[in-house]
Design a protein around this motif. Sequence first.
Motif, mmCIF file in Angstrom:
data_model
loop_
_atom_site.group_PDB
_atom_site.id
_atom_site.type_symbol
_atom_site.label_atom_id
_atom_site.label_comp_id
_atom_site.label_asym_id
_atom_site.label_seq_id
_atom_site.Cartn_x
_atom_site.Cartn_y
_atom_site.Cartn_z
ATOM 1 N N ASN A 50 51.200 29.476 21.012
ATOM 2 C CA ASN A 50 51.237 29.252 22.459
ATOM 3 C C ASN A 50 52.658 29.415 23.013
ATOM 4 O O ASN A 50 53.188 28.528 23.700
ATOM 5 N N LEU A 53 53.478 28.673 26.684
ATOM 6 C CA LEU A 53 53.186 27.330 27.189
ATOM 7 C C LEU A 53 54.475 26.604 27.575
ATOM 8 O O LEU A 53 54.566 25.987 28.628
ATOM 9 N N ALA A 72 45.454 31.440 25.723
ATOM 10 C CA ALA A 72 45.400 30.046 25.269
ATOM 11 C C ALA A 72 44.680 29.985 23.924
ATOM 12 O O ALA A 72 43.541 30.429 23.802
ATOM 13 N N ASP A 346 48.616 18.888 29.221
ATOM 14 C CA ASP A 346 49.431 19.340 28.094
ATOM 15 C C ASP A 346 50.221 18.143 27.556
ATOM 16 O O ASP A 346 50.301 17.087 28.201
ATOM 17 N N ALA A 362 54.878 21.773 21.707
ATOM 18 C CA ALA A 362 54.010 21.582 22.873
ATOM 19 C C ALA A 362 52.587 21.967 22.510
ATOM 20 O O ALA A 362 52.364 22.937 21.768
ATOM 21 N N LEU A 363 51.619 21.201 23.038
ATOM 22 C CA LEU A 363 50.197 21.479 22.842
ATOM 23 C C LEU A 363 49.538 21.661 24.188
ATOM 24 O O LEU A 363 49.869 20.967 25.157
ATOM 25 N N ARG A 364 48.582 22.583 24.252
ATOM 26 C CA ARG A 364 47.876 22.854 25.494
ATOM 27 C C ARG A 364 46.853 21.768 25.805
ATOM 28 O O ARG A 364 46.429 21.020 24.919
ATOM 29 N N ALA A 365 46.431 21.765 27.063
ATOM 30 C CA ALA A 365 45.453 20.777 27.513
ATOM 31 C C ALA A 365 44.147 20.876 26.721
ATOM 32 O O ALA A 365 43.527 19.856 26.400
ATOM 33 N N GLN A 367 43.811 21.691 23.677
ATOM 34 C CA GLN A 367 44.032 21.069 22.367
ATOM 35 C C GLN A 367 44.039 19.552 22.475
ATOM 36 O O GLN A 367 43.497 18.856 21.614
ATOM 37 N N ARG A 415 51.860 18.495 32.927
ATOM 38 C CA ARG A 415 51.801 19.959 32.972
ATOM 39 C C ARG A 415 53.118 20.536 32.458
ATOM 40 O O ARG A 415 54.191 20.211 32.969
#
Length: 416
Positions: A50, A53, A72, A346, A362-365, A367, A415
């Motif tokens: 990512n 991101l 994503a 996130d 960082a991790l996405r929403a 995830q 975010r």
Amino acid sequence: MRDIPRLPTSPGFWRSPLRGPGFTSVLGLVLLIGVTALFVTGLISYAAYNPDLAPVNDKTPDKGLLGFYLFAWPTHPHWLYRLTQGVHVTLGITLIPVLLAKLWSVVPRLFELPPVRSLTHALERLSLLLLVGGGLFEFATGVLNVQLDYLFPGSFYRLHFYGAWVFIAAFVAHAVLKMPTAVRNVRRMRQGGEEAGERGGLTAVRPDPPSVSRRGALWFVGGGSLLLFGTTAGRGFDGPLRRTALLAPHGGAEPGTGPNGFQINKTAAYAGIHPAETGEGAWRLVVTGRGGTVRLSRPELHQLAVHSAALPIACVEGWSTSDQTWRGVRLRDLAALVGHGDEAPDVFVESLQRHGAFRHAALRANQVADPRSLLALFVNGAELSPDHGYPARIIVPAAPGVLNTKWVARLTFGRL
């Protein structure tokens, strides 16, 4: 020019009877399929981080248009990265004998005189130079990374990423120029026809007596690839090959026995994690979001709803574990504690580790929202060991291993 067999620029210098258009074409067609698969799985691996991101995940911030395809990264199926990166690394190592045989078969062309005969010939020579240099660079850095030997200057991610684009550009140009000839040569070979020499071709003008047939040489190359496959593949997949993976990273015994007896890359000592800062009296998880900040000790985390998930760890070096049973607090529940109860945001994860790549991630929403994404406190029925991230670590389905941060100190939801 007078023929001087002692010089590589002389056609008489190259005496092997194995070299020829058909032999080279077979190897080229194998590489056409294999390298294409390598490039695609490499791009997939890059997307899995990512990188668009947050800057902390992006090791190539000046990529520009080269990041046109990024998307994503999903969490389903949970073994996705384990499969794609296992194929990438195993296939890359398996293709090494084919690559070396192909380079050996075309060495005479690197010494052809005159160096340039026409514009088309100049483009072919340039593509060949970039192809040989790029191929050796990509395979060499890939193997060194698999073995955790960072002998090259700079970041592996940056070097391998840009090297891959140079290599694939030359590869495509070379394939377009040579594909029709390669197909014709293979058809001739299958029909038992003679391999006609071409101007500046590969067939020796004064060949030595053969000690093995070209077909036998191809079987020899295939056997080398099969041997490398058998001594590498097991670290990416479960099964009997796991014991034969002598060339893969961590190819020996698993680290210890018991619930925490599965692979790691970094020990707590290597990461500079001191027991004094991870003890229950000292360690607090700091969780921040739009609703404020909370600090939680391990006993307080135990009092929250605890869930389980069976997930592997899969690393960029191509190794992976089988599914381990993790227990901990869902990331989306921690997000709800700090004001994100409507939808998962996130998250920026910070580790107690003070140095090295991916001590932050960082991790996405999507995830964070997955119910299997945990701040893990236990694995396989036991507390995490220090080397596996005690007092708490991230575990997310289908994510590269470095994004499953160990020794977590702070989670910042919002975010990114």
